[in-house]
Design an enzyme around this catalytic site. Structure first.
Site, PDB file in Angstrom:
ATOM      1  N   ILE A  80      99.271 -26.921  41.516  1.00  0.00           N
ATOM      2  CA  ILE A  80      98.936 -25.981  42.585  1.00  0.00           C
ATOM      3  C   ILE A  80      97.460 -26.125  42.974  1.00  0.00           C
ATOM      4  O   ILE A  80      97.024 -25.657  44.012  1.00  0.00           O
ATOM      5  CB  ILE A  80      99.265 -24.538  42.140  1.00  0.00           C
ATOM      6  N   SER A  81      96.701 -26.811  42.123  1.00  0.00           N
ATOM      7  CA  SER A  81      95.260 -26.970  42.353  1.00  0.00           C
ATOM      8  C   SER A  81      94.951 -28.247  43.126  1.00  0.00           C
ATOM      9  O   SER A  81      95.191 -29.343  42.637  1.00  0.00           O
ATOM     10  CB  SER A  81      94.540 -26.991  40.994  1.00  0.00           C
TER      11      SER A  81
END
EC number: 2.5.1.18
Length: 212
Positions: A15-16
């Site tokens: 998600i980063s």
């Protein structure tokens, strides 16, 4: 690490976006530097929670800057990461727990797929802005990364099992022990001690510390 090679661990969550940049850059350096690169899928929300960290975009001025920064970084690293104006809503509206458990299950059963699978998750989420939390999307991502139907199905069944949950939790705890407060967290084991580097823009410094 193999004889005379420095072990470099990359703690990341798909998600980063900055984790994607660090991942691709380290994959390239792996062939130039004398390092053993180890991918450590962990859970970003867990790290944020444990350390009391807040998403950087919650500060509007910082959010504005981050959009520009990501665009520049993506261009510099030649990674097909797209920053749309609603990037932060996209990010905040997604829970990566299922995805990271699936990646962990693959790491435990077929680690040779860890790199292409992680890359495919980033492609889906940060290049195509698609959902990565639903089982059918996860299976499609796995298929694209070259995993067999059988293997993907097995990993999907494993995500709610204690061994997978514990492994992800343990890896996240390990990152916290090294001092991580966000992602990516890069840990180089050099001169008998761990050196933590945060973010994707500290790689020159990492190289300098490990004598590269």
């Amino acid at each position: 690490a193999r004889m005379g090679r420095t072990l470099v661990e990359l703690f990341y969550d798909v998600i980063s976006p900055y984790s994607w940049l660090a991942f691709e850059a380290l994959c390239r350096y792996r062939h130039i530097w004398n390092i053993d690169l180890r991918f450590r899928p962990a859970f970003l929300s867990g790290i944020m929670q444990q350390t009391g960290n807040k998403p950087p975009a919650m500060l509007p001025k910082r959010g504005e800057y981050l959009l520009k920064d990501m665009k520049r970084m993506a261009k510099y690293y030649q990674v097909p990461l797209r920053m749309s104006p609603d990037a932060f809503q996209h990010l905040m509206g997604t829970n990566s727990l299922t995805a990271m458990r699936f990646i962990t299950a693959i790491d435990m059963t077929s680690p040779q797929y860890l790199e292409p699978l992680s890359r495919e998750f980033w492609m889906r989420f940060w290049s195509q802005y698609e959902d990565i939390s639903q089982p059918e999307n996860i299976l499609a991502i796995a298929r694209q990364a070259g995993l067999s139907e059988e293997l993907s199905q097995k990993a999907l069944e494993m995500i709610s099992s204690p061994p997978v949950k514990d492994r992800l939790k343990d890896t996240t705890t390990e990152a916290l022990k090294y001092g991580a407060f966000g992602m990516p967290a890069v840990v180089a084991h050099y001169d008998g001690k761990p050196h933590l580097f945060f973010g994707s823009d500290r790689l020159e410094l990492l190289g300098s510390v490990i004598g590269e």
